[in-house]
Design a protein around this motif. Structure first.
Motif, PDB file in Angstrom:
ATOM      1  N   VAL A 261      63.566 128.490  11.462  1.00 20.74           N
ATOM      2  CA  VAL A 261      64.945 128.257  11.885  1.00 20.74           C
ATOM      3  C   VAL A 261      65.717 129.577  11.804  1.00 20.74           C
ATOM      4  O   VAL A 261      65.754 130.219  10.751  1.00 20.74           O
ATOM      5  CB  VAL A 261      65.630 127.188  11.008  1.00 20.74           C
ATOM      6  N   SER A 264      71.553 128.137  11.884  1.00 18.63           N
ATOM      7  CA  SER A 264      71.883 126.871  11.235  1.00 18.63           C
ATOM      8  C   SER A 264      73.397 126.696  11.261  1.00 18.63           C
ATOM      9  O   SER A 264      74.127 127.490  10.651  1.00 18.63           O
ATOM     10  CB  SER A 264      71.375 126.848   9.788  1.00 18.63           C
ATOM     11  N   GLU A 266      76.392 124.156  10.305  1.00 13.20           N
ATOM     12  CA  GLU A 266      76.555 123.029   9.390  1.00 13.20           C
ATOM     13  C   GLU A 266      78.013 122.589   9.319  1.00 13.20           C
ATOM     14  O   GLU A 266      78.855 123.273   8.737  1.00 13.20           O
ATOM     15  CB  GLU A 266      76.057 123.404   7.993  1.00 13.20           C
ATOM     16  N   THR A 281      70.557 123.075  14.539  1.00 12.47           N
ATOM     17  CA  THR A 281      69.757 124.262  14.242  1.00 12.47           C
ATOM     18  C   THR A 281      69.075 124.740  15.518  1.00 12.47           C
ATOM     19  O   THR A 281      68.872 123.960  16.455  1.00 12.47           O
ATOM     20  CB  THR A 281      68.682 123.969  13.178  1.00 12.47           C
TER      21      THR A 281
END
Length: 498
Positions: A261, A264, A266, A281
Motif C-alpha cells: 500500500v 492510505s 483515512e 487505499t
C-alpha cells in the motif's frame, strides 16, 4: 408513396480553404447544414475543426471559398456579424466574465430593460430558464469565478441559448460535464432541434456521437476525408478515418497491482463540507478510479490529498508516513503530484515555452553548483518532451500547441521528477482519440513501474477502462469501492445518484 424532399440547407460551405505561412489549415472543404439537424464534426487536434468553425462563426477569414446563410452570401468579418444573423459558437475554452454573476453572464448582450433600466427580476427569471435547460442547479447570484469548470461550461451553453440562434456551433460542450449534465444537455439539444435549430457538434467523445448526431463529417490534416448520413457509425471506423490508421485498443492492458500500500487515506473531511469521511487505499502499480457526477467533491478530494485544499480532519499517509494537511511542498517532496483538471489555468503557463514549463518544477534536478543554465534547461526539457511524445520544438510557446500536446507538457513537467503517486484529474478533457490513446499508454507504463495512480474523470468509459478499482462519490461521500470486474456503468451511476 414518395418520401418528402430534404429541406434546403440553411448553411452551405463551398471550397473553403485557409492557409497560414508555411501551413494549410483547411483545403477545399464543402459542408451543408439543414434545419433541425446535428452534424458531428470529428478529427484529431489540428485536423481543422476549430478553423472551420471559426470561419463559419466569423472569427477567422478564409483564404478561398464561399458560404451562404439562409440563401444569402455569408462572409462575416467578425463574430458579431454571424451572431446578429443567428449563428452562435460556444468555445471549449470558456469566455465568461469572472467577476459578474451567473445571471449577468447569461444575459450579457441581451440585457432585459424596463423603462430604460435593467430589470433584475426579468434577468434572473430568463437566466434561470436557460440554466434549467442544461441542468445547472447552482445559484444565479454567485460570481462565475466561484464555479467549477463544469459549472462554467453550463453557463456558457445557457448564454448561447439566450441568443435565439438558428445554428449553434458547440466545441467540446461536454468535455467538463458528467453523465447527468450531458444527459440534460442532450435533452436540450433535442428540444431545440424540434424548433428547427441546427448544430455543428465538435467532440472527441465518440460514444456521444451515436446518441446525438444525425450526420458525421470527418476531417484529417485539413481535408474532409469522410461523411456519413447517420450518426450510428462504428467507433473503430471513425477512429481509422480520423487518425488514418487503426487503433487496435484504446485502453491498454494492465498488470495486477502489487500488495504494498502506497497511499492510505483515512477519514478525511473538507472544511467547506464538500466531502466527508472519505477513506481508501491505493497499492503500488494500481490505477484507482474516482467516479461521480459533477459536484460530488472529486476534485476537492484529490486537491486535499496534495494539501492544496484544507482538511478538517483525517489523515493521508504515503508509504506509512503522514502528510501535512497544509503543505503542498511537503506533498511534492513525498513524491505526490497532481495533474490538474484545467490545464490552461492550472497546468501550464501559456505564454512561456515548452522548456520553461517543464523546467519550472524541476529546478533542483537541473541546478549545477547553484546555477541553472539555458543549455541545461534545454537538455532536460528535450529529454522529457521526447519521452512523452510532445510535438514541436522545446523553444515553442505552449500557447501554440494543440490541447493534446499541452496536456503532454503538463505530464512531462510533473512526471520528470519520478513521483511515486500520480493523481490525474480529467486527464483527457478536450483531447482527441490519438492523444488519448498515447496518454493511456503512459498511465499503463507508470503502473507497470509500480507507481500508485489515482484517476478522476467525468468520462465513465475512461474510468472503467483504466481502473483496477473504482470508488464512487455522491454528495461528498464514498458510496462504495468496486473491483474492475464488478464496476459496470449502470452500477456506478446507481451509486453516483444515491
Amino acid at each position: 408513396m414518395t418520401s418528402e424532399p430534404a429541406p434546403s440547407p440553411i448553411l452551405t460551405v463551398r471550397g473553403i480553404s485557409k492557409s497560414y505561412p508555411g501551413t494549410t489549415a483547411l483545403n477545399g472543404i464543402d459542408l451543408e447544414a439543414r434545419p433541425g439537424e446535428v452534424i458531428a464534426l470529428l478529427g484529431e487536434n489540428g485536423a481543422g475543426k476549430s478553423t472551420l468553425s471559426g470561419i463559419i462563426a466569423g472569427a477567422i477569414q478564409p483564404t478561398t471559398g464561399t458560404m451562404t446563410w439562409q440563401g444569402r452570401p455569408h462572409a462575416p468579418a467578425t463574430p458579431r456579424d454571424s451572431l446578429m444573423r443567428g449563428i452562435g459558437m460556444i468555445h471549449q475554452e470558456m469566455r465568461l466574465l469572472p467577476d459578474l454573476t451567473v445571471a449577468e453572464n447569461v444575459a450579457v448582450g441581451r440585457w432585459p430593460t424596463r423603462a430604460g433600466f435593467l430589470s433584475a427580476r426579468t434577468m434572473l427569471r430568463q437566466a434561470r430558464e436557460q440554466l434549467d435547460k442544461v441542468g445547472f442547479t447552482g445559484r444565479t447570484d454567485q460570481p462565475v469565478r466561484e464555479l467549477s469548470v463544469a459549472g462554467q461550461q453550463q453557463v456558457e451553453i445557457a448564454k448561447a441559448l439566450m441568443l435565439d440562434a438558428s445554428l449553434l456551433i458547440l466545441d467540446e460542450p461536454t468535455a467538463a460535464l458528467g453523465e447527468m449534465e450531458t444527459t440534460a444537455l442532450f435533452a436540450c439539444i433535442r428540444s431545440l432541434k424540434e424548433q428547427g435549430v441546427s448544430f455543428i457538434y465538435v467532440s472527441h467523445r465518440l460514444a456521444e456521437i451515436a446518441q446525438i448526431a444525425d450526420r458525421i463529417v470527418v476531417l484529417r490534416d485539413g481535408e474532409k476525408v469522410a461523411e456519413h448520413d447517420s450518426g450510428d457509425v462504428a467507433p473503430d471506423v471513425l477512429v481509422r478515418e480520423m487518425v488514418g490508421r487503426s487503433v487496435d485498443r484504446l485502453f491498454p492492458r494492465f498488470d495486477a497491482p502489487r500488495e504494498a500500500v502506497v497511499v492510505s487515506v483515512e477519514g478525511i473531511s473538507d472544511r467547506a463540507g464538500r466531502f466527508e469521511d472519505v477513506s481508501f487505499t491505493v497499492r503500488a502499480g494500481e490505477v484507482f478510479g474516482i467516479a461521480g457526477i459533477v459536484g460530488a467533491g472529486r476534485t476537492e478530494l484529490v486537491r486535499s490529498i496534495v494539501s492544496l485544499e484544507p482538511r478538517r480532519c483525517g489523515e493521508v499517509r504515503i508509504d506509512g508516513v503522514p502528510l501535512a494537511a497544509d503543505d503542498p511542498l511537503a506533498a511534492k517532496a513525498a513524491g505526490v503530484v497532481l495533474i490538474p483538471e484545467d490545464r490552461k489555468q492550472q497546468g501550464v503557463i501559456l505564454s512561456d515555452t515548452i522548456e520553461d514549463n517543464i523546467a519550472l518544477p524541476n529546478l533542483a534536478a537541473i541546478t549545477r553548483w547553484g546555477f541553472v543554465t539555458p543549455s541545461g534547461v534545454t537538455r532536460f526539457a528535450r529529454k522529457a518532451a521526447q519521452r512523452f511524445g510532445v510535438k514541436g520544438g522545446v523553444g515553442d510557446p505552449v500557447a501554440t500547441l494543440s490541447g493534446g500536446n499541452q496536456q503532454k507538457v503538463v505530464l512531462s513537467k510533473w512526471l520528470s521528477s519520478d513521483p511515486k503517486v500520480i493523481i490525474l484529474d480529467e486527464p483527457t478533457r478536450g483531447i482527441d482519440i490519438g492523444a488519448r490513446a498515447s496518454i493511456y499508454e503512459v498511465v499503463a507504463e507508470l503502473a507497470q513501474q509500480g507507481k500508485a495512480i489515482i484517476v478522476v474523470s467525468s468520462d465513465l468509459e475512461e474510468v472503467l477502462g483504466l481502473a483496477h478499482r473504482v470508488m464512487v462519490l455522491a454528495q461528498g461521500r464514498n458510496q462504495g469501492i468496486m473491483e474492475a470486474a464488478e464496476a459496470t456503468a449502470d452500477r456506478v451511476m446507481a451509486y453516483a445518484t444515491q
